[in-house]
Design an enzyme around this catalytic site. Structure first.
Site, mmCIF file in Angstrom:
data_model
loop_
_atom_site.group_PDB
_atom_site.id
_atom_site.type_symbol
_atom_site.label_atom_id
_atom_site.label_comp_id
_atom_site.label_asym_id
_atom_site.label_seq_id
_atom_site.Cartn_x
_atom_site.Cartn_y
_atom_site.Cartn_z
ATOM 1 N N ALA A 1 2.638 -6.498 2.138
ATOM 2 C CA ALA A 1 4.002 -5.737 3.078
ATOM 3 C C ALA A 1 3.375 -4.383 3.094
ATOM 4 O O ALA A 1 2.790 -3.831 2.373
ATOM 5 C CB ALA A 1 5.099 -6.453 2.257
ATOM 6 N N GLY B 1 1.829 -9.880 -0.108
ATOM 7 C CA GLY B 1 2.259 -10.495 1.049
ATOM 8 C C GLY B 1 1.006 -11.071 1.917
ATOM 9 O O GLY B 1 1.361 -12.032 2.586
ATOM 10 N N GLU C 1 0.125 -13.901 0.269
ATOM 11 C CA GLU C 1 1.020 -14.972 0.648
ATOM 12 C C GLU C 1 0.872 -15.408 1.934
ATOM 13 O O GLU C 1 1.245 -16.627 2.096
ATOM 14 C CB GLU C 1 2.358 -14.197 0.342
ATOM 15 C CG GLU C 1 2.892 -14.104 -1.006
ATOM 16 C CD GLU C 1 4.300 -13.316 -1.132
ATOM 17 O OE1 GLU C 1 4.235 -12.240 -0.742
ATOM 18 O OE2 GLU C 1 4.945 -13.574 -2.034
ATOM 19 N N GLU D 1 2.235 -7.060 -6.757
ATOM 20 C CA GLU D 1 3.428 -6.546 -6.658
ATOM 21 C C GLU D 1 3.821 -6.073 -7.859
ATOM 22 O O GLU D 1 4.892 -5.098 -7.956
ATOM 23 C CB GLU D 1 4.532 -7.712 -6.162
ATOM 24 C CG GLU D 1 4.318 -7.824 -4.881
ATOM 25 C CD GLU D 1 3.151 -9.124 -4.501
ATOM 26 O OE1 GLU D 1 2.514 -9.380 -5.249
ATOM 27 O OE2 GLU D 1 3.334 -9.536 -3.304
HETATM 28 C C1 3H9 Z 1 4.202 -6.876 -1.086
HETATM 29 O O1 3H9 Z 1 3.377 -7.323 -0.381
HETATM 30 C C2 3H9 Z 1 5.435 -7.590 -1.139
HETATM 31 C C3 3H9 Z 1 5.655 -9.040 -0.642
HETATM 32 O O2 3H9 Z 1 5.189 -10.168 -1.796
HETATM 33 C C4 3H9 Z 1 7.078 -9.186 -0.304
HETATM 34 C C5 3H9 Z 1 7.762 -8.715 0.752
HETATM 35 C C6 3H9 Z 1 8.717 -9.342 0.980
HETATM 36 N N1 3H9 Z 1 1.423 -0.530 2.627
HETATM 37 O O3 3H9 Z 1 -5.565 2.728 -1.589
HETATM 38 P P1 3H9 Z 1 -6.157 3.425 -0.563
HETATM 39 C C7 3H9 Z 1 -2.404 2.938 2.575
HETATM 40 S S1 3H9 Z 1 3.919 -5.366 -1.778
HETATM 41 C C8 3H9 Z 1 1.329 0.432 3.338
HETATM 42 O O4 3H9 Z 1 -6.563 4.795 -0.471
HETATM 43 P P2 3H9 Z 1 -8.531 1.707 -1.086
HETATM 44 C C9 3H9 Z 1 -2.300 4.034 1.616
HETATM 45 O O5 3H9 Z 1 -1.254 4.591 1.097
HETATM 46 C C10 3H9 Z 1 2.354 -4.796 -1.576
HETATM 47 N N2 3H9 Z 1 0.286 1.479 3.229
HETATM 48 O O6 3H9 Z 1 -7.451 2.605 -0.102
HETATM 49 C C11 3H9 Z 1 -3.489 4.983 2.120
HETATM 50 O O7 3H9 Z 1 -2.985 5.684 2.931
HETATM 51 P P3 3H9 Z 1 -3.389 7.111 3.336
HETATM 52 C C12 3H9 Z 1 1.367 -5.448 -2.305
HETATM 53 C C13 3H9 Z 1 -0.755 1.113 2.193
HETATM 54 O O8 3H9 Z 1 -9.652 1.285 -0.135
HETATM 55 C C14 3H9 Z 1 -4.443 3.941 2.696
HETATM 56 O O9 3H9 Z 1 -3.519 2.750 3.034
HETATM 57 N N3 3H9 Z 1 0.028 -5.040 -1.947
HETATM 58 C C15 3H9 Z 1 -0.559 -0.055 1.600
HETATM 59 O O10 3H9 Z 1 -8.884 2.589 -2.196
HETATM 60 C C16 3H9 Z 1 -5.738 3.659 2.096
HETATM 61 O O11 3H9 Z 1 -5.198 3.012 0.772
HETATM 62 C C17 3H9 Z 1 -0.401 -3.814 -2.828
HETATM 63 O O12 3H9 Z 1 0.255 -3.445 -3.829
HETATM 64 C C18 3H9 Z 1 0.568 -0.967 1.766
HETATM 65 N N4 3H9 Z 1 0.878 -2.127 1.198
HETATM 66 O O13 3H9 Z 1 -7.695 0.678 -1.477
HETATM 67 C C19 3H9 Z 1 -1.710 -3.256 -2.369
HETATM 68 N N5 3H9 Z 1 -1.502 -0.228 0.901
HETATM 69 O O14 3H9 Z 1 -4.603 6.949 3.920
HETATM 70 C C20 3H9 Z 1 -1.654 -1.856 -2.305
HETATM 71 C C21 3H9 Z 1 -2.272 0.728 0.978
HETATM 72 O O15 3H9 Z 1 -2.300 7.582 4.389
HETATM 73 N N6 3H9 Z 1 -2.882 -1.365 -1.769
HETATM 74 N N7 3H9 Z 1 -1.853 1.730 1.818
HETATM 75 O O16 3H9 Z 1 -3.234 7.782 2.031
HETATM 76 C C22 3H9 Z 1 -4.079 -1.129 -2.386
HETATM 77 O O17 3H9 Z 1 -3.997 -1.566 -3.801
HETATM 78 C C23 3H9 Z 1 -5.027 -0.601 -1.969
HETATM 79 O O18 3H9 Z 1 -4.816 0.270 -0.885
HETATM 80 C C24 3H9 Z 1 -6.276 -1.376 -1.311
HETATM 81 C C25 3H9 Z 1 -7.398 -0.565 -0.628
HETATM 82 C C26 3H9 Z 1 -7.056 -2.219 -2.490
HETATM 83 C C27 3H9 Z 1 -5.781 -2.389 -0.367
#
Ligand code: 3H9
Length: 694
Positions: free
Chosen positions: A65, A104, A107, A127
């Protein structure tokens, strides 16, 4: 579809391919959810389409999400409905996963009828790390797909499952054999036309012993200390075994909203973005030249030097370990070998990796061997004279363009840099002990440090698997400068009548990884003592770190000498309260005229934590940190501040400047606590109703 939509659809033969292109990580923002609904509708109503592929452009499948939307009211279509619509499709839908399918995003993949992943892809429901639970039916679908036990493991840890493990667990159906995910997805989707949809919602959860859930609760309670979401996750998965699918989803939705609105999740989300913001440093961008770092020399083969050396080898660098004598060098080398061995035993490193890593290690007493290294990290005794002598020698021995770093935890970087003819190449790289484990790296910029050297250090931090935070130069930089205020309050509270174990318990229960007295014993009371002895600017306050000084003078250094603030049994790290220390505290309080009284838990928390906040605010006033959130990252990753409270500055924002200023004024009135002076930034925030986040 409007042209600006991040979701597009194209048909190849009988297969419609839906592509999500929402950089950087294809998060499920409102326009992505809307685009998915529109494309699904189009694919469903298109008579030529007989199966559907959902995949992503860019570096990854959907990362979840859009966390940035969580502070706003939710907008339709909701993710739960999008996932339900995918699953309800009467044509087979295949998720084609590359990079990571997270939260998400996974999901969505679970809503698809089949899942194909690139060999280097991973899936996960992280999450919990944001204080949430999978809120788009993940807690109901995953147990049906892979069983309750494995589903709980995945959702409670939030860990990513590599494709091969996901295949073994049954979370995905197939792994690509070559490099062309799209082509393989297309071929697979054609095969699936005859199989038709396969919906997880129609699967039964395999029966489990209901006692399993309480066992998990017990394990989690000890580990997560008061976090809400793990308990909600267990309950939600438990309900997947008790309720039908739709009722289970309803319950999950309620838990999800509750978690999302909790201060814990808000703090954890703050920490997530704060850790990403640290790489944005004024004056540095992607065009800033970075120096290549292939070889590193570490000066000083003690525990810290060896830990830094091990981390450098793990990052693939050549390493020269320098010390003055054979004995120290042998010890340092043994420490590195021991760290590798422990890595092998824990399954983190293979024997081949250990051998290859140790091949890149050289030991030497000769500074002439440093002529070609790209980076030197000095990790000798915390003493200005010694450090200046080392830097003078480095200046003579090293090539032009080398980065000269000091691992000092408190000393003036500019004074150290002045021992060389190239202050622009000198920087502070403050590692935290144990250096191969702790994630924080304070990158201390001196007055003359070049942007090139800072940018190279930030990149190095990433290679070492650390979070590098750029800070300014002052005594103790950010972390240890704040620690001083926190420790001072702890020491005062001892004299005022709070026992060491009481203070430690209160702060541990509040969420700190360790109480300050146990931490002092772990770090060694001699360390702080020597630093205080060298300082010329200590306050004129006889109670200042009085008990710590007395213990150090008695040779009670903490764990390493078997006694410090606490007693330790042979070979044990468990602190045992020592009546002798309590007697010493009481008689010293009497001698200094400090009145002892009963001290409430709230007072301990306020005085210790507000001391951090007050010093953090001064650090911002002085420009030593550029963002309040950088301070939070430092305290969460270097000092065991509870992540679910978001760091001291975020915590301050949840309380409000008015309440903090009122408390500071109250402390100032306690005799002996006049040092709680007004903090201008907090006063300003109180007056203007602003927060550190502003
Ligand atoms: C969810 O899904 C809830 C659902 O179950 C239910 C809903 C009803 N959103 O980490 P990076 C941005 S909760 C917005 O440096 P990497 C991040 O801020 C979510 N932005 O890259 C950064 O921005 P900036 C569950 C996001 O290659 C840029 O992307 N998912 C999100 O080292 C690059 O990120 C997670 O918890 C996001 N979801 O790693 C996954 N994710 O360039 C969270 C990232 O402006 N994300 N950004 O600083 C991660 O674990 C890592 O970002 C990922 C890439 C492994 C994907």
């Amino acid at each position: 579809m409007s042209r600006s939509s991040p979701v597009t659809i194209a048909r190849k033969g009988a297969v419609s391919i839906i592509t999500i292109d929402n950089p950087p990580v294809n998060a499920l923002s409102q326009n992505v959810r809307e685009g998915l609904m529109t494309c699904l509708e189009q694919a469903t109503s298109d008579p030529e389409t007989r199966s559907i592929v959902i995949h992503c452009a860019g570096r990854t499948f959907i990362a979840g999400a859009d966390i940035r939307e969580f502070d706003r009211p939710p907008e339709a279509p909701h993710l739960l409905d999008v996932v339900a619509t995918i699953e309800a499709c009467d044509k087979p839908v295949l998720a084609a996963i590359h990079g990571t399918a997270l939260g998400g995003g996974f999901e969505v993949a679970l809503g698809c009828h089949y899942r194909l992943a690139a060999a280097d892809a991973a899936v996960g429901l992280p999450e919990v790390k944001l204080g949430l639970l999978p809120g788009a039916s993940g807690t109901q679908r995953l147990p049906r797909l892979i069983g309750v036990d494995k589903a709980l493991d995945m959702i409670l840890t939030g860990n990513h499952l590599p494709a091969i493990a996901a295949l073994e667990a049954g979370a995905i159906d197939k792994i690509t054999t070559g490099d062309d995910l799209e082509a393989e997805a297309l071929a697979y989707a054609e095969e699936l036309i005859d199989s038709g949809p396969r919906r997880i919602r129609d699967m039964d959860v395999q029966p489990v012993d209901p006692a399993l859930f309480d066992e998990r609760r017990k394990i989690i309670a000890a580990k997560t200390r008061g976090l809400i979401s793990p308990e909600k996750i267990i309950r939600s998965v438990e309900l997947s075994t008790q309720l039908d699918f739709d009722k289970g989803c309803e319950a999950e939705r309620e838990f999800s909203v509750e978690c999302k609105e909790s201060p814990q999740s808000s703090a954890l989300r703050h920490a997530f973005f704060a850790e990403r913001a640290v790489s944005k440093v004024l004056g540095i961008d992607k065009n800033t030249t970075k120096r290549e770092i292939h070889s590193i020399a570490v000066i000083g083969a003690g525990t810290m030097g060896a830990g830094i050396g091990y981390a450098s080898l793990n990052a693939g660098c050549e390493l020269i370990l320098i010390d003055n004598d054979d004995e120290s060098l042998e010890r340092g080398q043994k420490t590195i070998e021991g760290l590798y061995q422990a890595g092998v035993e824990r399954g983190k490193v293979t024997n081949a990796q250990m051998d290859e890593g140790l091949d890149r290690l050289t030991i030497s007493q000769d500074y002439a061997d440093l002529r070609d290294v790209d980076l030197v990290i000095e990790a000798v005794f915390e003493n200005m004279t010694i450090k200046k002598a080392v830097f003078g020698k480095l200046d003579e021995a090293c090539k032009k363009g080398v980065i000269l770093a000091t691992n000092t935890s408190t000393l003036d970087i500019d004074e150290i840099a002045a021992a060389t003819r190239r202050p622009e190449d000198v920087i502070g790289l403050h590692f935290f002990s144990p250096a191969h484990i702790m994630r924080l790296l304070e990158i201390v910029r001196g007055t003359d440090t070049s942007n090139e050297v800072i940018a190279s250090s930030l990149e190095l931090a990433k290679r070492l698997g650390k979070i590098g935070v750029v800070v300014g130069n002052c005594f103790g930089f950010v972390g240890n400068r704040m620690l001083y205020g926190y420790g001072r309050e702890n020491q005062r509270l001892l004299l005022e009548g709070a026992a060491p174990e009481y203070i430690d318990k209160v702060l541990f229960d509040w969420g700190m990884a360790m109480g300050p007295n146990a931490m002092g014993d772990l770090a060694g009371l001699d360390v702080g003592y020597k630093i205080r002895q060298e300082r010329t600017d200590l306050p004129d306050d006889p109670t200042f770190y009085r008990i710590a000084d007395m213990l150090a003078e008695q040779g009670r250094f903490g764990q390493k000498s078997g006694k410090g603030m606490y007693l330790y049994e042979q070979g044990s790290r468990t602190p045992i309260p020592d009546p002798e220390v309590q007697e010493m505290i009481n008689s010293e309080a009497q001698r200094l005229g400090v009145e002892q009284r009963e001290i409430s838990e709230d007072e301990i928390i306020e005085r210790c934590i507000f001391a951090l906040i007050a010093e953090g605010a001064r650090i911002l006033e002085d420009g030593i940190a550029t963002r309040a959130s950088d301070i939070d990252v430092i305290w969460i990753n270097g000092y065991g501040f509870p992540r679910h409270r978001g760091g001291p500055m975020h915590y301050a924002d949840t309380i409000g400047a008015e309440k903090i200023c009122e408390a500071l004024a109250r402390f100032r009135k306690i005799p002996g606590l006049e040092y709680w002076t007004v903090v201008e930034l907090l006063k300003y925030m109180e007056k203007n109703g602003t927060r550190f986040a502003d």
